[in-house]
Write a protein that holds these residues in place. Sequence first.
Motif, PDB file in Angstrom:
ATOM      1  N   GLN A 239      -4.508 -19.656 -19.555  1.00  0.00           N
ATOM      2  CA  GLN A 239      -4.933 -19.313 -20.635  1.00  0.00           C
ATOM      3  C   GLN A 239      -3.991 -18.453 -21.429  1.00  0.00           C
ATOM      4  O   GLN A 239      -3.486 -17.570 -20.838  1.00  0.00           O
ATOM      5  CB  GLN A 239      -6.398 -18.815 -20.525  1.00  0.00           C
ATOM      6  CG  GLN A 239      -7.525 -19.707 -20.118  1.00  0.00           C
ATOM      7  CD  GLN A 239      -8.975 -18.790 -20.480  1.00  0.00           C
ATOM      8  OE1 GLN A 239      -8.884 -17.639 -19.815  1.00  0.00           O
ATOM      9  NE2 GLN A 239      -9.809 -19.335 -20.728  1.00  0.00           N
ATOM     10  N   HIS A 241      -4.323 -16.133 -25.495  1.00  0.00           N
ATOM     11  CA  HIS A 241      -5.164 -15.846 -26.570  1.00  0.00           C
ATOM     12  C   HIS A 241      -4.209 -14.885 -27.091  1.00  0.00           C
ATOM     13  O   HIS A 241      -3.795 -14.010 -26.677  1.00  0.00           O
ATOM     14  CB  HIS A 241      -6.264 -15.317 -26.148  1.00  0.00           C
ATOM     15  CG  HIS A 241      -7.299 -16.155 -25.539  1.00  0.00           C
ATOM     16  ND1 HIS A 241      -8.282 -17.212 -25.994  1.00  0.00           N
ATOM     17  CD2 HIS A 241      -7.575 -16.155 -24.142  1.00  0.00           C
ATOM     18  CE1 HIS A 241      -8.602 -18.003 -24.954  1.00  0.00           C
ATOM     19  NE2 HIS A 241      -8.458 -17.286 -23.828  1.00  0.00           N
ATOM     20  N   CYS A 253      -1.427 -10.260 -27.500  1.00  0.00           N
ATOM     21  CA  CYS A 253      -1.555 -11.546 -26.673  1.00  0.00           C
ATOM     22  C   CYS A 253      -1.737 -11.329 -25.281  1.00  0.00           C
ATOM     23  O   CYS A 253      -1.173 -10.563 -24.642  1.00  0.00           O
ATOM     24  CB  CYS A 253      -0.275 -12.247 -27.141  1.00  0.00           C
ATOM     25  SG  CYS A 253      -0.058 -14.190 -26.284  1.00  0.00           S
TER      26      CYS A 253
END
Length: 395
Positions: A239, A241, A253
């Motif tokens: 993941q 983001h 981040c």
Amino acid sequence: MSKPISQPWIERLCGFDTTSRDSNLALIDHVAEYLASHGVASQKIYDATGGKANLYATIGPRERGGIILSGHTDVVPVDGQDWSSDPFRVVERAGRLYGRGTSDMKSFIAIALALLPEMLARPLRVPLHFAFSYDEEIGCLGVHGIVDFIKTGGPRPALAIVGEPTEMQVVNAHKSVCACNTLVHGLEAHSSATHQGVNAIQYAAEMIAELNRLQRVYQQPENTESRFEPPYTTITVGQIHGGTARNILAKECHFQWDVRAVRPEHDLEVVDAFNRFVAQQMLPAMRRIHAGAAVNTDIVAHVPPFLPPADNKAEQLALRLAGQNNTYAVSYGTEAGIFGLADIPTVVCGPGNIREAHKPDEYIELSQVAAGEDFMRRLIDFCAGDGALDFLAAR
């Protein structure tokens, strides 16, 4: 094929949404009530919040160690997956049961529960212990409470069978899992003024590129172990983001990554190499622009490797019950390594195929359910037999 005796229990258990981010108490309470209705006491072992619990119960003589049947009650999310039916309502199609958790791994638990009356009908010489855990999918967190309970709660179990989906093959080794979260702190600025800001996303991209480089290093022949597929340590990012808008340099981040190692030392080797790269290459460049720039990496979960001991009674028994001669190694993590660290001989063997786990339209073949029931009945026969105590006591 006739309907497996455990199919109603599979349908019942998969009907509980026990995604790891949520509570599993409704399922645990239901199982505890079922056990109590058959005169079997159980112990709930709660997490720190009280919102989740393991369940531990003994069938047979409580003064002996016996055999653990280990299964996790949590499942992975279905978010964003394209299911053809309700994932929390089991549907039978063409000899398969579809639903979240059918393969990974509520069917094993369902088989144990469905055969409880048969266990109780036999004078077991060796007890069976149900050990149903929470939060296996996010790092085998719950099972530690079970192990702590075992250490203080009575006779030490002689061995453990972890019922993860192996197609009823006997697994005696798996990789470790080291799960990491990295948070990159930068400095926001207009995207036209890159010299005035620290774009956390772009620096994170360089860090991920370094993980890719490390992956290539660990694919070299000197770092491989042929029993595993793939035969090398893997490093993956699951993941990421970050950012606010296309024209703003990202302030933060966050990315999540893991290491699945064929050798125990690879875990920290990878993490240490990543941290050195960040300290030597990334932070100096970031802090030349913004002194407050930072990168924080935390190991959020660690599943130890499952390494076969020289004389593993669990492996020997599982091979006998499964009618097999060969053992296998797998690349996914299980609770077996944690039982192993507690010096409880352990094996992984259960119905279903790991290839179907975590996917949309997860399913288990009815033939696998039947094979799991046959295995469990042979285990009951063993626990009721004259030679069980001698087998477990032999060194």
